[in-house]
Design a protein around this motif. Structure first.
Motif, PDB file in Angstrom:
ATOM      1  N   LYS A 233       2.824   9.864  -4.922  1.00  0.00           N
ATOM      2  CA  LYS A 233       2.186  11.019  -4.285  1.00  0.00           C
ATOM      3  C   LYS A 233       3.003  11.587  -3.131  1.00  0.00           C
ATOM      4  N   VAL A 234       3.494  10.701  -2.253  1.00  0.00           N
ATOM      5  CA  VAL A 234       4.125  11.191  -1.016  1.00  0.00           C
ATOM      6  C   VAL A 234       5.644  11.293  -1.113  1.00  0.00           C
TER       7      VAL A 234
ATOM      8  N   ARG B  80       0.827  -1.209   0.000  1.00  0.00           N
ATOM      9  CA  ARG B  80       0.000   0.000   0.000  1.00  0.00           C
ATOM     10  C   ARG B  80       0.859   1.256   0.000  1.00  0.00           C
ATOM     11  N   THR B  81       1.929   1.219   0.780  1.00  0.00           N
ATOM     12  CA  THR B  81       2.798   2.393   0.885  1.00  0.00           C
ATOM     13  C   THR B  81       3.536   2.634  -0.434  1.00  0.00           C
TER      14      THR B  81
ATOM     15  N   ASP C 124       2.521   1.947  -3.269  1.00  0.00           N
ATOM     16  CA  ASP C 124       1.544   2.470  -4.222  1.00  0.00           C
ATOM     17  C   ASP C 124       1.374   3.988  -4.062  1.00  0.00           C
ATOM     18  N   LYS C 125       1.697   4.493  -2.848  1.00  0.00           N
ATOM     19  CA  LYS C 125       1.544   5.935  -2.608  1.00  0.00           C
ATOM     20  C   LYS C 125       2.810   6.726  -2.946  1.00  0.00           C
TER      21      LYS C 125
ATOM     22  N   ASP D 296      -0.678  13.944   7.621  1.00  0.00           N
ATOM     23  CA  ASP D 296      -0.986  14.326   6.238  1.00  0.00           C
ATOM     24  C   ASP D 296      -1.401  15.791   6.167  1.00  0.00           C
TER      25      ASP D 296
END
Lengths: 514, 514
Positions: free
Chosen positions: A229-230, A222-223, A225-226, A245
């Motif tokens: 963005k992050v 999951r991380t 996948d981010k 956030d």
């Protein structure tokens, strides 16, 4: 006697989350599916159309309880006298039915079995904007071979398909990754991190450790996948101490060590200038893990096969940041991305993004037969691909309507029908106005609503003189926008020709309209 | 701790009454639908693809009770917290959804609205041999005009469609009838027959009479439908005193007078040598009834329009024995019949029969809007039409498979992939064998199962000499059937060509195979 209650009128609406498709929306999709099927067929893939309805048992995953089926699928119970009828459901994808079909017919099917399937699937999910409960999928899978040549073939076919439907080379890239490389990393790094001293029995502790490992694995996926963005720092926080956030909310972290997180980030950032360099880097990263090395070697084989066929490294790119599907697949995964830019709803430029994805999964029919059968395949998002072609202006959003033959004299319908028959026999789309012909303005309004390029008029005078009037409606609309009254009166968009020249003149105008 | 119960393996079967379609079954249907859509499109009809799922309310007819929906459709209740979710169902035809779509979108659609639709529909009925619960329909309808030109157009389009998909002129006939003529006959004859003296109130008696009239009407329709089996005498008995069938069972009659039955039989037998004569005879039969005269005049208009366009009277025939649909439709009805003979399951010769039917119905959207909207349309039985083409040998039952490039050397997969890429780029369907290459016999067995026309072989020796072996598998199979050992040894079906000639030689062999 009591009067029977009047039934209220039913509402003319689709159920929530469903929609209808009109005219060009239908024909453009049909045309695209035909073009895709042509490519698949040339690659030796055979068509399969399984039934839309499956037993819930065969679909798996979604077992109904007595009162109602789980969410996810549309399911119902077959009626029988005792109320014990089987549960049936609409398919939610084309892979689960492939598994059932292969298990059912494996003795009659060739091995390996290459098949393609296209059609609607149904999801019992909350609908949202642009998110429907019925949509098209378009899949190709090869069942029964572990050879990387099957994966390479799927990637080549995907590239050919994109170019065939109108995405030119340079506007797409097929990105490759492999779940096994991630497994290698987990094994080398996170595999070593044990939970602290536990108080239960040995068995219980092992179970707890397994649950924990799975949680960490999912958290890492999951991380990852981010990541786009992050960024690196975000990943550090999410896997480490936690992250605050933009809204100020605090997301718990996973308390992994800096060394562990470094490995994840090296993996994510290991795409180099070319596939060879990327693969070398990945190899170093997982050198200590057999499964990791295997993953890198699989990608090496795929790249070698593709390059030998002329699919260069800028079309098919090893990219460890591809996460989508890593949770589901067991080996190589692929994703087709369109790289040209569009403007999103908020007017910001962004890349169009993914239109297809797939990979290798090895437990396709095990549920049915107990045997493991390796398989690999791809699913194309047909509606997204259509949207992309519209964005690029490759297919028009507005269809050209038929030539409309107007009705000036109700009693001469046979004459008008003969005209459209002539036009159709010449391959020109044409129709007679079939509404009430009294008001001629309504006939032209109709032609406008039909988006007609041309209207044909034959009143009594024309008939007597053996001529017809042909109106170029597209030129007419252009002139109406900009012409002076004088220009307009000259009606340069209306032509008078002998009746015998009808077809030739209509074709000439159609050609001039392009 | 109790061991978790082992889940039994799911059965790999379709639900009862459903089936899968493989390879050519799919592509031939797709191809036929495309050809039909081309004709429909040229006639100005627009595609519509409505959602497969409708609210039960919009579908009408089949209202669910609380425990389970009525038979006929597959229906289920949308889950909501209170258990009061809406009922949804799979469409059972393409006409009910058209009604909903037209009522919903009538302000945006042109009037008249010509639309075609093709896709699966679902019936919750007891399945039987050759009778499935999911099957294809292919409809075209014109909504919003009462003009007979619309009906004529549909008949012309049906004839064009049959010829386009491969049914030549002479092998089909489109038969016309009109519900209004039957209504005229009922009005003239049966309308006069009142029930005897009844004992209830005036209102109650009127209701009884209405029920009786409807029953008689249905009995007449049912009996007419049996005419081709039981003949004139059978119809006399069924409508009169009753009839003892072959098994000895007695079927109650309807006690109609000989005069009444004479009229029904004159109607059924009123097809004459040509349409003009048939129409004249029908006109005499119903002269005293306005609705009856109207029915005949409608058929006259249709025939005149069709003849003016060159659809002669032997292709489109007025035939009062067409009963199918008379109960459902309100005006003209049409039926396309294939007239060539086939052998049925019992080896008896018979005509192939009906492949399409339709007619005019005028209450399409009334349920939704209260307004009567006239409509007329046709439905083609795609699967029957495909079966007819197979019977006639117009489409082959067996598909040609891909060229199979065999794998002699596992390490040279890239070479073999390059070969299939060359073949595909030349438009030739081709694939590499992707199974375990160890056993060459298995590769040839695979090619056989794939129905491959050609196998390509390149072992180490061939590679060294710059050649490939090309096996003509179809010629090979022929020779194997009849050749002597000597002939067989010469292998006239195997060719050795320079590697550079691969594509040319494969194409030459494919061409020679036809």
């Amino acid at each position: 006697m009591a009067k029977p209650k009047k039934q209220p009128r039913p509402k003319a609406v689709t159920p929530k989350g469903f929609r209808d498709y009109f005219g060009q929306e239908v024909t453009q999709r049909t045309e695209m599916l035909r073009a895709i099927a042509d490519v698949y067929h040339r690659y030796g893939f055979d068509a399969l159309e399984s039934s839309a309805v499956e037993t819930v048992e065969a679909l798996g995953k979604f077992l109904p309880d007595v009162d109602r089926p789980n969410e996810g699928v549309f399911a119902w119970q077959e009626f029988d006298e005792g109320g014990n009828g089987d549960w049936m459901a609409l398919r939610y994808d084309l892979t689960a039915p492939l598994a059932r079909v292969y298990a059912q017919h494996r003795n009659d099917l060739p091995t390996p079995y290459r098949r393609y399937a296209m059609g609607p699937v149904w999801r019992n999910e909350k609908p949202g904007p642009g998110r429907y409960r019925q949509f098209y999928q378009c899949d190709a899978d090869t069942v029964g071979t572990a050879s990387m040549a099957a994966d390479a073939e799927i990637c080549a076919m995907l590239a050919d398909t994109l170019e065939t439907v109108g995405i030119p080379r340079g506007d797409y890239v097929i990105r490759l990754n492999n779940r096994k490389i991630l497994n290698g990393i987990l094994e080398l790094t996170f595999g070593k991190v044990k939970l602290g001293k536990l108080e239960g029995s040995k068995e219980e502790n092992a179970k707890l450790q397994a649950v924990w490992d799975r949680n960490v694995e999912e958290a890492i996926l999951r991380t990852m996948d981010k990541h786009d963005k992050v960024g690196d720092q975000g990943v550090r926080e999410l896997l480490g101490p936690g992250r605050r956030d933009e809204s100020g909310a605090f997301i718990e972290g996973w308390s992994r060590s800096a060394e562990e997180i470094d490995v994840v980030l090296s993996f994510l950032n290991s795409r180099k200038e070319n596939n060879q360099q990327t693969l070398d880097g990945l190899y170093k990263l997982v050198e200590g893990s057999e499964i990791g090395r295997q993953g890198v070697n699989e990608l090496k084989s795929i790249c070698a096969l593709l390059e030998a066929q002329g699919y260069e490294g800028n079309r098919i790119v090893v990219d460890p940041s591809v996460v989508r599907g890593l949770g589901y697949y067991t080996g190589p995964v692929y994703e087709a991305e369109l790289t040209f830019e569009i403007f999103d709803e908020k007017g910001r430029k962004r890349q169009f993004g993914s239109v297809a994805g797939g990979g290798r999964y090895d437990d396709l029919v095990k549920r049915f037969t107990g045997q493991e059968v390796p398989a690999t395949g791809i699913s194309i998002g047909v509606d997204r691909l259509l949207a992309a072609l519209r964005e690029k202006g490759r297919i028009s959003a507005q269809a050209k309507g038929p030539v409309v033959v107007t009705v000036m004299d109700r009693d001469r319908m046979a004459d008008y029908q003969a005209m459209v028959a002539e036009l159709r026999n010449a391959g020109i789309r044409a129709e007679v106005y079939l509404g009430n012909p009294k008001n001629f303005g309504n006939q032209l309004k109709y032609a406008d609503k039909r988006n007609s390029p041309i209207a044909v008029i034959e009143g009594g005078d024309e008939k007597a003189n053996g001529i017809v009037q042909i109106k170029d409606l597209i030129l007419g609309a252009k002139i109406a926008e900009s012409a002076t009254l004088e220009e307009w009166k000259e009606r340069p968009s209306q032509f008078e020709v002998p009746r015998g020249d009808l077809v030739a003149k209509v074709r000439e105008i159609l050609d001039s309209q392009g």
